[in-house]
Write a protein that holds these residues in place. Structure first.
Motif, PDB file in Angstrom:
ATOM      1  N   THR A 140     -45.087 -42.715 -28.394  1.00 16.49           N
ATOM      2  CA  THR A 140     -43.960 -41.532 -28.653  1.00 16.49           C
ATOM      3  C   THR A 140     -43.728 -41.509 -30.141  1.00 16.49           C
ATOM      4  OG1 THR A 140     -42.157 -43.303 -28.319  1.00 16.49           O
ATOM      5  CG2 THR A 140     -42.813 -41.885 -26.513  1.00 16.49           C
ATOM      6  N   VAL A 141     -43.980 -42.378 -31.226  1.00 15.51           N
ATOM      7  CA  VAL A 141     -43.739 -42.407 -32.471  1.00 15.51           C
ATOM      8  C   VAL A 141     -45.047 -42.559 -33.292  1.00 15.51           C
ATOM      9  CG1 VAL A 141     -42.432 -43.683 -34.380  1.00 15.51           C
ATOM     10  CG2 VAL A 141     -41.361 -43.818 -31.969  1.00 15.51           C
ATOM     11  N   LYS A 142     -45.034 -41.433 -34.280  1.00 13.95           N
ATOM     12  CA  LYS A 142     -46.295 -41.409 -35.130  1.00 13.95           C
ATOM     13  C   LYS A 142     -46.222 -42.726 -36.018  1.00 13.95           C
ATOM     14  CE  LYS A 142     -48.805 -38.422 -38.442  1.00 13.95           C
ATOM     15  NZ  LYS A 142     -50.147 -38.662 -37.689  1.00 13.95           N
ATOM     16  N   THR A 143     -47.316 -43.476 -36.108  1.00 14.76           N
ATOM     17  CA  THR A 143     -47.496 -44.587 -36.922  1.00 14.76           C
ATOM     18  C   THR A 143     -48.501 -44.518 -37.958  1.00 14.76           C
ATOM     19  OG1 THR A 143     -46.737 -45.724 -34.819  1.00 14.76           O
ATOM     20  CG2 THR A 143     -47.678 -47.170 -36.601  1.00 14.76           C
ATOM     21  N   PRO A 144     -48.492 -44.998 -39.022  1.00 10.40           N
ATOM     22  CA  PRO A 144     -49.329 -45.030 -40.237  1.00 10.40           C
ATOM     23  C   PRO A 144     -50.586 -45.609 -39.490  1.00 10.40           C
ATOM     24  CG  PRO A 144     -47.093 -45.452 -41.189  1.00 10.40           C
ATOM     25  CD  PRO A 144     -46.900 -45.609 -39.813  1.00 10.40           C
ATOM     26  N   LEU A 145     -51.794 -45.167 -40.097  1.00  6.78           N
ATOM     27  CA  LEU A 145     -53.039 -45.773 -39.795  1.00  6.78           C
ATOM     28  C   LEU A 145     -53.015 -47.170 -40.004  1.00  6.78           C
ATOM     29  CD1 LEU A 145     -55.723 -42.913 -40.036  1.00  6.78           C
ATOM     30  CD2 LEU A 145     -55.349 -44.490 -37.999  1.00  6.78           C
ATOM     31  N   LYS A 146     -52.541 -47.521 -41.318  1.00  5.66           N
ATOM     32  CA  LYS A 146     -52.832 -48.780 -41.930  1.00  5.66           C
ATOM     33  C   LYS A 146     -51.938 -49.831 -40.991  1.00  5.66           C
ATOM     34  CE  LYS A 146     -51.759 -51.401 -46.105  1.00  5.66           C
ATOM     35  NZ  LYS A 146     -51.184 -51.474 -47.584  1.00  5.66           N
ATOM     36  N   PHE A 147     -51.040 -49.612 -40.703  1.00  3.97           N
ATOM     37  CA  PHE A 147     -49.868 -50.533 -39.831  1.00  3.97           C
ATOM     38  C   PHE A 147     -50.793 -50.594 -38.232  1.00  3.97           C
ATOM     39  CE2 PHE A 147     -46.368 -51.634 -36.692  1.00  3.97           C
ATOM     40  CZ  PHE A 147     -46.266 -52.710 -37.493  1.00  3.97           C
ATOM     41  N   LEU A 148     -51.240 -49.419 -37.832  1.00  3.45           N
ATOM     42  CA  LEU A 148     -52.025 -49.621 -36.618  1.00  3.45           C
ATOM     43  C   LEU A 148     -53.025 -50.577 -36.632  1.00  3.45           C
ATOM     44  CD1 LEU A 148     -52.238 -45.734 -35.262  1.00  3.45           C
ATOM     45  CD2 LEU A 148     -50.900 -47.561 -34.141  1.00  3.45           C
ATOM     46  N   ALA A 149     -53.824 -50.496 -37.902  1.00  4.00           N
ATOM     47  CA  ALA A 149     -54.874 -51.503 -37.860  1.00  4.00           C
ATOM     48  C   ALA A 149     -54.446 -52.794 -38.093  1.00  4.00           C
ATOM     49  CB  ALA A 149     -55.663 -51.047 -39.436  1.00  4.00           C
ATOM     50  N   ILE A 150     -53.445 -53.220 -38.499  1.00  8.04           N
ATOM     51  CA  ILE A 150     -52.657 -54.348 -38.905  1.00  8.04           C
ATOM     52  C   ILE A 150     -52.483 -55.049 -37.296  1.00  8.04           C
ATOM     53  CG2 ILE A 150     -50.748 -55.792 -39.685  1.00  8.04           C
ATOM     54  CD1 ILE A 150     -50.916 -54.039 -42.136  1.00  8.04           C
ATOM     55  N   VAL A 151     -51.679 -54.283 -36.773  1.00  3.13           N
ATOM     56  CA  VAL A 151     -51.305 -54.578 -35.327  1.00  3.13           C
ATOM     57  C   VAL A 151     -52.174 -54.895 -34.280  1.00  3.13           C
ATOM     58  CG1 VAL A 151     -49.911 -53.827 -33.121  1.00  3.13           C
ATOM     59  CG2 VAL A 151     -49.083 -53.506 -35.610  1.00  3.13           C
ATOM     60  N   PHE A 152     -53.283 -54.080 -34.533  1.00  3.05           N
ATOM     61  CA  PHE A 152     -54.430 -54.051 -33.785  1.00  3.05           C
ATOM     62  C   PHE A 152     -55.247 -55.422 -33.937  1.00  3.05           C
ATOM     63  CE2 PHE A 152     -59.320 -53.696 -33.426  1.00  3.05           C
ATOM     64  CZ  PHE A 152     -59.470 -53.616 -32.210  1.00  3.05           C
ATOM     65  N   ALA A 153     -55.522 -55.733 -35.271  1.00  2.00           N
ATOM     66  CA  ALA A 153     -55.990 -57.107 -35.793  1.00  2.00           C
ATOM     67  C   ALA A 153     -55.310 -58.268 -35.314  1.00  2.00           C
ATOM     68  CB  ALA A 153     -56.240 -56.968 -37.147  1.00  2.00           C
ATOM     69  N   VAL A 154     -54.074 -58.400 -35.456  1.00  3.01           N
ATOM     70  CA  VAL A 154     -53.170 -59.290 -35.139  1.00  3.01           C
ATOM     71  C   VAL A 154     -53.185 -59.591 -33.728  1.00  3.01           C
ATOM     72  CG1 VAL A 154     -50.740 -60.042 -34.874  1.00  3.01           C
ATOM     73  CG2 VAL A 154     -51.676 -59.212 -36.818  1.00  3.01           C
ATOM     74  N   ARG A 155     -52.958 -58.419 -32.994  1.00  6.61           N
ATOM     75  CA  ARG A 155     -52.947 -58.452 -31.325  1.00  6.61           C
ATOM     76  C   ARG A 155     -54.250 -59.176 -30.757  1.00  6.61           C
ATOM     77  NH1 ARG A 155     -48.303 -57.000 -28.846  1.00  6.61           N
ATOM     78  NH2 ARG A 155     -49.446 -57.197 -26.853  1.00  6.61           N
ATOM     79  N   PHE A 156     -55.392 -58.458 -31.390  1.00  6.37           N
ATOM     80  CA  PHE A 156     -56.750 -58.976 -30.986  1.00  6.37           C
ATOM     81  C   PHE A 156     -56.932 -60.599 -31.052  1.00  6.37           C
ATOM     82  CE2 PHE A 156     -61.386 -59.895 -31.174  1.00  6.37           C
ATOM     83  CZ  PHE A 156     -61.909 -58.775 -30.648  1.00  6.37           C
ATOM     84  N   VAL A 157     -56.666 -61.006 -32.330  1.00  6.26           N
ATOM     85  CA  VAL A 157     -56.755 -62.537 -32.697  1.00  6.26           C
ATOM     86  C   VAL A 157     -55.750 -63.287 -31.815  1.00  6.26           C
ATOM     87  CG1 VAL A 157     -56.564 -64.289 -34.328  1.00  6.26           C
ATOM     88  CG2 VAL A 157     -57.651 -62.192 -34.817  1.00  6.26           C
ATOM     89  N   ALA A 158     -54.504 -62.785 -31.501  1.00  4.21           N
ATOM     90  CA  ALA A 158     -53.436 -63.578 -30.938  1.00  4.21           C
ATOM     91  C   ALA A 158     -53.584 -63.589 -29.511  1.00  4.21           C
ATOM     92  CB  ALA A 158     -52.144 -63.065 -31.256  1.00  4.21           C
ATOM     93  N   THR A 159     -54.216 -62.569 -28.760  1.00  2.36           N
ATOM     94  CA  THR A 159     -54.721 -62.585 -27.493  1.00  2.36           C
ATOM     95  C   THR A 159     -55.621 -63.375 -27.056  1.00  2.36           C
ATOM     96  OG1 THR A 159     -54.018 -60.083 -27.092  1.00  2.36           O
ATOM     97  CG2 THR A 159     -55.628 -61.164 -25.731  1.00  2.36           C
ATOM     98  N   VAL A 160     -56.733 -63.646 -28.149  1.00  2.00           N
ATOM     99  CA  VAL A 160     -57.732 -64.687 -27.755  1.00  2.00           C
ATOM    100  C   VAL A 160     -57.134 -65.859 -27.855  1.00  2.00           C
ATOM    101  CG1 VAL A 160     -59.732 -65.536 -28.773  1.00  2.00           C
ATOM    102  CG2 VAL A 160     -59.597 -63.133 -28.548  1.00  2.00           C
ATOM    103  N   ALA A 161     -56.515 -66.274 -28.808  1.00  2.00           N
ATOM    104  CA  ALA A 161     -55.756 -67.659 -29.120  1.00  2.00           C
ATOM    105  C   ALA A 161     -54.880 -67.760 -28.045  1.00  2.00           C
ATOM    106  CB  ALA A 161     -55.084 -67.709 -30.399  1.00  2.00           C
ATOM    107  N   SER A 162     -54.029 -67.034 -27.655  1.00  2.00           N
ATOM    108  CA  SER A 162     -53.219 -67.304 -26.492  1.00  2.00           C
ATOM    109  C   SER A 162     -53.793 -67.526 -24.977  1.00  2.00           C
ATOM    110  CB  SER A 162     -52.226 -66.059 -26.175  1.00  2.00           C
ATOM    111  OG  SER A 162     -51.121 -65.527 -27.148  1.00  2.00           O
ATOM    112  N   TYR A 163     -54.775 -66.900 -24.634  1.00  2.00           N
ATOM    113  CA  TYR A 163     -55.608 -67.263 -23.507  1.00  2.00           C
ATOM    114  C   TYR A 163     -56.233 -68.544 -23.587  1.00  2.00           C
ATOM    115  CZ  TYR A 163     -58.380 -66.313 -19.355  1.00  2.00           C
ATOM    116  OH  TYR A 163     -58.789 -66.438 -18.048  1.00  2.00           O
ATOM    117  N   SER A 164     -56.588 -68.913 -24.696  1.00  2.00           N
ATOM    118  CA  SER A 164     -57.815 -69.932 -24.892  1.00  2.00           C
ATOM    119  C   SER A 164     -56.873 -71.211 -24.896  1.00  2.00           C
ATOM    120  CB  SER A 164     -58.527 -69.851 -26.197  1.00  2.00           C
ATOM    121  OG  SER A 164     -59.125 -68.796 -26.274  1.00  2.00           O
ATOM    122  N   THR A 165     -55.612 -71.139 -24.862  1.00  2.00           N
ATOM    123  CA  THR A 165     -54.698 -72.512 -24.716  1.00  2.00           C
ATOM    124  C   THR A 165     -54.703 -73.051 -23.410  1.00  2.00           C
ATOM    125  OG1 THR A 165     -52.687 -71.339 -24.143  1.00  2.00           O
ATOM    126  CG2 THR A 165     -53.318 -71.622 -26.421  1.00  2.00           C
ATOM    127  N   GLY A 166     -54.938 -72.011 -22.383  1.00  2.00           N
ATOM    128  CA  GLY A 166     -55.220 -72.443 -20.555  1.00  2.00           C
ATOM    129  C   GLY A 166     -53.869 -72.096 -20.209  1.00  2.00           C
TER     130      GLY A 166
END
Length: 467
Positions: free
Chosen positions: A322-348
């Motif tokens: 619903t809110v237009k977001t700068p591409l740079k911030f989208l890239a940051i959120v994407f990278a952070v959530r990608f890595v954090a998702t993998v780390a979160s799941y890997s804890t078991g």
């Protein structure tokens, strides 16, 4: 006295009709005798699963709201010290519950349900339900990037298994009721009954005993679960967004290209996830504890920086749609959530992959849509078109269940007008991921679980999933 021919013929027809009716009635009664125990119990399983999964949903909603209030503090000691420490402690308790009481409750649990249906894994339902609920609440409620659908699916399967044990039903009903409970769990997690049915038939196809009665049980359980879910959580789509117009035919190729990119992304995600899971499992006791604690602290610090970096992702989706977001911030959120998702799941810790994958797909879709707009290629298309397509495509590329991804996305957003672009994107993503040599993520996770128990992999399972 011999009856005239017309009367004899009429009598014969009546007697034949009566005999036919009697045979049909006998068949009907026999079918009811055989099917009634499964269908009636599947109804109860659906109702119980919908109730428990909805309660799980409610406590997580409360935790999300509480987390937003707590993280809004201006006290640096709270933001960068006490809150991250609290997240780390909650995560450590969640992982301890799994390891000490119910090892089968770790992660999403989907692979355990598949192993149970396949007869290669066991599950202690009486321990899995409370550990999955409490451990999932601690992990997901503290902000880890995992979804409620994994716990909901396994809790539903455990309820099906428990009904067989408690009611002392024939063991032949176990398979159908476990399958019904798992499908009802996904239904309750996202208010998506069609997706629950398709997930069982498509993703768990090698393990599911496909016949008329078992399909009826799954459909019935999903329908009842959806009724209970809507009574308890409301009759709304899981993701609130406007209904989008059908894309013009001349722009559909953009969705094919988008899907191919997601196939590559799915390939990378699966490789990184499986490697990280293997690394965590290889750690000895204290290094593992420190690694889990560091993940918890990191999630706490990320939440202090921006709440869009943490959580399952549902609230993130609506904001980016619903809110237009700068591409740079989208890239940051994407990278952070990608890595954090993998780390979160890997804890078991107990938690699923669906919700964070949907979030990653949405963020990438919004970014792709903005690039398309800037290049002037999309005509009347808006980033939300690609956000919806991205939800299904990333799921399809990683799980390799395109039909489930298509219907799940349409049911969650209410955008059934996007079925065609979803089909193009999801199929392009699935074919690309398969061509790169990836395996369905839950098949790979099941094989790792079996190898931990010293059981050899089954080549037929891979053939069933990819052939």
């Amino acid at each position: 006295m011999k009856l005239p021919f017309p009367i004899r013929e009429a009598t014969h027809v009546v007697s034949e009709g009566a005999a036919q009716s009697t045979r049909l009635a006998s068949r009907f009664l026999e079918a009811q005798r055989k099917g009634a125990p499964l269908l009636l119990t599947a109804t109860a399983v659906g109702a119980l699963t919908g109730t428990v999964a909805s309660l799980f949903h409610k406590v997580l909603d409360w935790a999300d709201k509480t987390r937003e209030v707590v993280w809004a503090t201006d006290n640096p000691l709270m933001t960068w010290g006490i809150i991250p420490a609290g997240v780390a402690i909650a995560l450590l308790i969640s992982v301890w519950l799994v390891r000490a009481w119910a090892p089968q409750a770790g992660g999403s649990g989907v692979q355990v349900v598949e192993g149970l249906l396949d007869g290669v894994l066991s599950m202690r339902w009486a321990r899995v339900i409370p550990v999955k609920f409490i451990g999932g609440f601690l992990a997901l409620g503290s902000g880890l990037l995992m979804g409620r659908e994994g716990p909901s699916i396994q809790i539903g399967a455990a309820i099906g298994q428990g009904c067989v044990k408690i009611l002392r039903l024939p063991k032949t009903l176990m398979h159908g009721l476990v399958a019904s409970g798992a499908a009802a769990g996904l239904t309750a997690a996202f208010n998506a009954p069609f997706a629950g049915i398709l997930f069982m038939i498509e993703e768990m196809r090698p393990q599911f005993h496909y016949n008329v009665l078992s399909v009826q049980a799954v459909v019935l359980a999903c329908a009842v679960s959806d009724v209970m879910t809507r009574l308890m959580t409301g009759d709304v789509n899981d993701i609130s967004m406007p209904i989008l117009a059908m894309p013009e035919r001349g722009t559909l190729w953009l969705f094919v290209v988008f899907g191919m990119l997601f196939g590559v992304l799915g390939f990378v995600f699966e490789r990184v996830l499986l490697s990280t899971v293997d690394w965590f499992r290889s750690l000895s006791r204290w290094p593992f504890i420190f690694a889990v604690a560091f993940v918890g602290l990191s999630i706490g610090w990320l939440g202090g920086a921006d709440l869009r970096f943490v959580g399952g992702g549902e609230e993130v989706l609506e904001g980016f749609l619903t809110v237009k977001t700068p591409l740079k911030f989208l890239a940051i959120v994407f990278a952070v959530r990608f890595v954090a998702t993998v780390a979160s799941y890997s804890t078991g810790a107990p938690g699923g992959l669906f919700a964070p994958m949907l979030a990653i797909g949405t963020i990438a879709g919004v970014a792709y849509g903005q690039v398309v707009q800037d290049l002037g290629l999309g005509g009347a298309l808006v980033p939300a078109h690609f956000a919806v397509a991205g939800m299904g495509a990333f799921f399809a590329a990683v799980v390799r269940a395109p039909l489930t991804g298509i219907i799940l996305t349409a049911e969650m957003t209410g955008n059934f007008t996007q079925i065609l672009p979803l089909m193009l994107t999801c199929m392009a993503a699935t074919i690309t991921a398969h061509s790169l040599g990836t395996r369905p993520v839950y098949t790979a996770l099941l094989e790792r679980t079996l190898s931990q128990q010293g059981k050899p992999p089954d080549p037929a399972r891979d053939e069933d999933k990819t052939g």
